[in-house]
Design a protein around this motif. Structure first.
Motif, PDB file in Angstrom:
ATOM      1  N   GLU A 375       0.832  -1.206   0.000  1.00  0.00           N
ATOM      2  CA  GLU A 375       0.000   0.000   0.000  1.00  0.00           C
ATOM      3  C   GLU A 375       0.873   1.266   0.000  1.00  0.00           C
ATOM      4  OE1 GLU A 375      -3.288   1.685   2.961  1.00  0.00           O
ATOM      5  OE2 GLU A 375      -3.045  -0.478   3.168  1.00  0.00           O
ATOM      6  N   ALA A 376       1.914   1.263   0.799  1.00  0.00           N
ATOM      7  CA  ALA A 376       2.807   2.429   0.842  1.00  0.00           C
ATOM      8  C   ALA A 376       3.513   2.611  -0.500  1.00  0.00           C
ATOM      9  CB  ALA A 376       3.832   2.251   1.964  1.00  0.00           C
ATOM     10  N   THR A 377       3.931   1.504  -1.103  1.00  0.00           N
ATOM     11  CA  THR A 377       4.644   1.609  -2.382  1.00  0.00           C
ATOM     12  C   THR A 377       3.711   2.106  -3.490  1.00  0.00           C
ATOM     13  OG1 THR A 377       6.057  -0.200  -1.657  1.00  0.00           O
ATOM     14  CG2 THR A 377       6.183   0.380  -3.979  1.00  0.00           C
ATOM     15  N   ASP A 378       2.445   1.694  -3.450  1.00  0.00           N
ATOM     16  CA  ASP A 378       1.466   2.222  -4.425  1.00  0.00           C
ATOM     17  C   ASP A 378       1.352   3.738  -4.278  1.00  0.00           C
ATOM     18  OD1 ASP A 378       0.987  -0.307  -5.393  1.00  0.00           O
ATOM     19  OD2 ASP A 378      -0.891  -0.601  -4.282  1.00  0.00           O
ATOM     20  N   ALA A 379       1.263   4.204  -3.026  1.00  0.00           N
ATOM     21  CA  ALA A 379       1.158   5.655  -2.797  1.00  0.00           C
ATOM     22  C   ALA A 379       2.416   6.370  -3.281  1.00  0.00           C
ATOM     23  CB  ALA A 379       0.928   5.934  -1.305  1.00  0.00           C
ATOM     24  N   PHE A 380       3.554   5.752  -3.018  1.00  0.00           N
ATOM     25  CA  PHE A 380       4.832   6.352  -3.436  1.00  0.00           C
ATOM     26  C   PHE A 380       4.910   6.414  -4.963  1.00  0.00           C
ATOM     27  CE2 PHE A 380       9.385   5.936  -4.506  1.00  0.00           C
ATOM     28  CZ  PHE A 380       9.910   7.018  -3.820  1.00  0.00           C
ATOM     29  N   ALA A 381       4.573   5.296  -5.616  1.00  0.00           N
ATOM     30  CA  ALA A 381       4.690   5.220  -7.088  1.00  0.00           C
ATOM     31  C   ALA A 381       3.813   6.268  -7.764  1.00  0.00           C
ATOM     32  CB  ALA A 381       4.331   3.814  -7.563  1.00  0.00           C
ATOM     33  N   ALA A 382       2.749   6.702  -7.080  1.00  0.00           N
ATOM     34  CA  ALA A 382       1.822   7.680  -7.661  1.00  0.00           C
ATOM     35  C   ALA A 382       2.163   9.115  -7.246  1.00  0.00           C
ATOM     36  CB  ALA A 382       0.397   7.342  -7.211  1.00  0.00           C
ATOM     37  N   ASP A 383       3.249   9.310  -6.494  1.00  0.00           N
ATOM     38  CA  ASP A 383       3.558  10.642  -5.949  1.00  0.00           C
ATOM     39  C   ASP A 383       4.515  11.406  -6.866  1.00  0.00           C
ATOM     40  OD1 ASP A 383       4.669  12.814  -4.377  1.00  0.00           O
ATOM     41  OD2 ASP A 383       3.819  11.838  -2.608  1.00  0.00           O
ATOM     42  N   GLY A 384       3.963  12.312  -7.648  1.00  0.00           N
ATOM     43  CA  GLY A 384       4.760  13.066  -8.617  1.00  0.00           C
ATOM     44  C   GLY A 384       5.766  14.008  -7.968  1.00  0.00           C
ATOM     45  N   VAL A 385       5.426  14.542  -6.802  1.00  0.00           N
ATOM     46  CA  VAL A 385       6.349  15.464  -6.129  1.00  0.00           C
ATOM     47  C   VAL A 385       7.607  14.704  -5.695  1.00  0.00           C
ATOM     48  CG1 VAL A 385       6.646  16.879  -4.052  1.00  0.00           C
ATOM     49  CG2 VAL A 385       4.533  17.035  -5.384  1.00  0.00           C
ATOM     50  N   LEU A 386       7.411  13.527  -5.113  1.00  0.00           N
ATOM     51  CA  LEU A 386       8.577  12.754  -4.679  1.00  0.00           C
ATOM     52  C   LEU A 386       9.355  12.226  -5.886  1.00  0.00           C
ATOM     53  CD1 LEU A 386       7.220  10.891  -1.512  1.00  0.00           C
ATOM     54  CD2 LEU A 386       8.603  12.964  -1.636  1.00  0.00           C
ATOM     55  N   ARG A 387       8.640  11.868  -6.965  1.00  0.00           N
ATOM     56  CA  ARG A 387       9.345  11.412  -8.169  1.00  0.00           C
ATOM     57  C   ARG A 387      10.269  12.512  -8.676  1.00  0.00           C
ATOM     58  NH1 ARG A 387       5.464  10.006 -11.541  1.00  0.00           N
ATOM     59  NH2 ARG A 387       5.762   7.754 -11.441  1.00  0.00           N
ATOM     60  N   ALA A 388       9.749  13.735  -8.761  1.00  0.00           N
ATOM     61  CA  ALA A 388      10.564  14.848  -9.266  1.00  0.00           C
ATOM     62  C   ALA A 388      11.759  15.094  -8.342  1.00  0.00           C
ATOM     63  CB  ALA A 388       9.710  16.105  -9.384  1.00  0.00           C
ATOM     64  N   ALA A 389      11.545  14.970  -7.042  1.00  0.00           N
ATOM     65  CA  ALA A 389      12.638  15.229  -6.095  1.00  0.00           C
ATOM     66  C   ALA A 389      13.736  14.170  -6.225  1.00  0.00           C
ATOM     67  CB  ALA A 389      12.091  15.244  -4.663  1.00  0.00           C
ATOM     68  N   PHE A 390      13.352  12.904  -6.255  1.00  0.00           N
ATOM     69  CA  PHE A 390      14.356  11.832  -6.322  1.00  0.00           C
ATOM     70  C   PHE A 390      15.033  11.759  -7.682  1.00  0.00           C
ATOM     71  CE2 PHE A 390      12.053   9.978  -2.638  1.00  0.00           C
ATOM     72  CZ  PHE A 390      13.135   9.683  -1.836  1.00  0.00           C
ATOM     73  N   GLY A 391      14.300  12.137  -8.739  1.00  0.00           N
ATOM     74  CA  GLY A 391      14.788  11.866 -10.087  1.00  0.00           C
ATOM     75  C   GLY A 391      14.387  10.451 -10.460  1.00  0.00           C
ATOM     76  N   GLN A 392      14.131  10.245 -11.763  1.00  0.00           N
ATOM     77  CA  GLN A 392      13.526   8.989 -12.192  1.00  0.00           C
ATOM     78  C   GLN A 392      14.359   7.748 -11.823  1.00  0.00           C
ATOM     79  OE1 GLN A 392      10.377   9.295 -13.906  1.00  0.00           O
ATOM     80  NE2 GLN A 392      10.272   7.156 -13.244  1.00  0.00           N
ATOM     81  N   VAL A 393      15.673   7.829 -11.932  1.00  0.00           N
ATOM     82  CA  VAL A 393      16.507   6.630 -11.742  1.00  0.00           C
ATOM     83  C   VAL A 393      16.429   6.135 -10.290  1.00  0.00           C
ATOM     84  CG1 VAL A 393      18.846   5.680 -11.886  1.00  0.00           C
ATOM     85  CG2 VAL A 393      18.058   7.326 -13.601  1.00  0.00           C
ATOM     86  N   LEU A 394      16.588   7.063  -9.354  1.00  0.00           N
ATOM     87  CA  LEU A 394      16.528   6.685  -7.941  1.00  0.00           C
ATOM     88  C   LEU A 394      15.101   6.311  -7.541  1.00  0.00           C
ATOM     89  CD1 LEU A 394      17.893   6.340  -5.211  1.00  0.00           C
ATOM     90  CD2 LEU A 394      17.866   8.828  -4.913  1.00  0.00           C
ATOM     91  N   PHE A 395      14.143   7.066  -8.057  1.00  0.00           N
ATOM     92  CA  PHE A 395      12.729   6.785  -7.761  1.00  0.00           C
ATOM     93  C   PHE A 395      12.374   5.358  -8.191  1.00  0.00           C
ATOM     94  CE2 PHE A 395       8.138   7.079  -8.670  1.00  0.00           C
ATOM     95  CZ  PHE A 395       7.679   7.685  -7.513  1.00  0.00           C
ATOM     96  N   ASP A 396      12.766   5.003  -9.421  1.00  0.00           N
ATOM     97  CA  ASP A 396      12.473   3.648  -9.924  1.00  0.00           C
ATOM     98  C   ASP A 396      13.173   2.579  -9.087  1.00  0.00           C
ATOM     99  OD1 ASP A 396      10.905   4.743 -11.886  1.00  0.00           O
ATOM    100  OD2 ASP A 396      12.332   4.435 -13.520  1.00  0.00           O
TER     101      ASP A 396
END
Ligand code: GLU
Ligand code: MG
Length: 425
Positions: A375-396
């Motif tokens: 459930e937490a990972t689903d929320a994370f995967a959908a979080d555009g703000v955190l994606r932009a902060a981490f950058g795609q490579v680290l986010f993935d």
């Protein structure tokens, strides 16, 4: 620092992977200058390592190709008090052509700190651990009650040595005490800039580990030492400063209120960073002071966010405690993600809802945080703000590692999850 005069023979270069495991390379002191200049080789594959050393993949990571350079941060070199002959330093990772590695976790934390300027965050990560006998099962090494003097008598020399080793290494210990669960203790150190706070969290735990080994004891930092019991938290205390003033004095108004509201808004997603293992969700349940509800309160220990106003006459002490996170988290990813969420709240001018008083479990409709890593990972995967902060490579990488950790425990009984991860972090 005079490393040779202080008997140092080897220098440990410390790195924490996406799964929260502290991985290292070490060099003899005679090779340290080269390591500072050129770095030491380390495969990028660790970015998608799991806590059991198996490997997940993304479209960029997880292959046997390539190499990175691990460079010691000599501003943070420490002569280890409980490992004679060794020094320790956190390391940053660079590509072979010398640029910062896009998925470097410590570099991410540093990037978020820079992004926050002129706002300066200060943080501290509390360390809870359970001291066990040297066996696979958990057998508490002391018998006294929670917060009890008996435990400090039973393990008097051990706890003093933990305290002394931390202080000898330049850590500013604020308190150390027996905690609630069987054999559990806690140490807290002074707040610092967020990267240093993350370094300190790694160093404190390895120091406790080293002292424990000397006593034939085994420390567990796992979120769930024994399923169904109170676990180990890794609460983060944070405040935000400008021009030498702690803005949390005006909480919940203004910037700190918005920062906290940003954290609250992103909390389900942040759990994929701060509560990164299936064992985290054995800990994160009501009535254990773990903060299982997505709300805040003043000095409330059952809400995920606890505002600590500080004591009259102690200016600057006000802070927000993020309780729902644990020590399986990579502390660099966690401090950086908290800053990203806080800045989002400030940018959007969010404000906090009314605080909760008493036990949120008794309030109709109190919002529970995610109850599983999925459930937490689903929320994370959908979080555009955190994606932009981490950058795609680290986010993935984070998504892939969390999905794989959830998968490998898919049908595992709670007691087996706790046993598998008890000594890992
Ligand atoms: N051990 C609790 C936890 O799992 C925290 C107890 C406390 O409030 O210090 O977070
Ligand atoms: Mg505690």
């Amino acid at each position: 620092m005079q490393l040779r005069e202080r008997g140092v023979r080897g220098v440990i270069l410390s790195y924490v992977d996406t799964a929260g495991i502290n991985r290292v390379k070490a060099v003899p002191l005679s090779r340290l200058d080269d390591a500072v200049r050129w770095g030491v080789g380390m495969s990028p594959v660790f970015d998608t390592f799991l806590a059991n050393d198996s490997i997940a993949t993304t479209d960029r990571l997880g292959s046997p190709d390539g190499d990175l350079r691990l460079r010691p941060d000599m501003d943070r070199v420490v002569v280890l008090a409980a490992q004679p002959g060794w020094a320790w330093t956190p390391a940053d990772r660079f590509t072979e052509d010398g640029s910062p590695w896009v998925a470097d976790q410590r570099g991410f934390a540093r990037r978020m700190v820079a992004l926050a300027a002129p706002l300066e965050f200060r943080m501290a990560i509390e360390v809870e651990w359970a001291v066990g006998a040297d066996s696979a099962e958990f057998v508490a090494a002391c018998r006294g009650p929670a917060y009890g003097m008996t435990r400090l008598v039973e393990l008097s020399d051990y706890v003093r040595d933990v305290l002394a080793a931390c202080e000898d290494q330049g850590l500013r210990v604020e308190q150390i005490h027996p905690e609630y669960a069987d054999g559990q203790f806690e140490v807290s150190v002074a707040a610092a800039d967020p990267v240093r706070a993350a370094d300190d969290s790694v160093l404190v735990r390895q120091t406790i580990r080293a002292v424990s080994h000397r006593y034939g004891l085994r420390p567990s930092f796992a979120p769930a030492v024994v399923a169904g019991r109170v676990g180990n938290g890794g609460h983060v205390h944070l405040s935000a400063w400008r021009d030498g003033d702690n803005l949390f004095g005006e909480f919940p108004a203004g910037v700190p209120g918005s920062a906290a509201a940003g954290i609250l808004a992103h909390l389900p997603a942040l759990l994929a960073v701060g509560a990164p293992t299936p064992a985290s969700y054995l800990r994160l349940v009501p009535s254990r002071w773990a903060g299982a509800y997505a709300c805040w309160g003043v000095q409330t220990r059952e809400t995920a966010l606890r505002f600590v106003p500080g004591t009259a006459g102690l200016p600057g002490a006000s802070n927000l405690e993020v309780k729902c996170v644990d020590l399986a988290a990579n502390p660099y990813l966690l401090v950086g993600a908290l800053i990203a969420a806080a800045l989002d709240g400030v940018e959007r001018g969010l404000s906090l809802p009314e605080p909760v008083t008493g036990d949120p479990a008794l309030l109709p409709g109190a919002p529970r945080l995610p109850t599983s890593l999925d459930e937490a990972t689903d929320a994370f995967a959908a979080d555009g703000v955190l994606r932009a902060a981490f950058g795609q490579v680290l986010f993935d990488a984070i998504v892939a590692v969390r999905r794989a950790e959830a998968e490998r425990f898919r049908d595992t009984k709670p007691e087996d999850v706790a046993a598998a991860l008890r000594w890992v972090y």
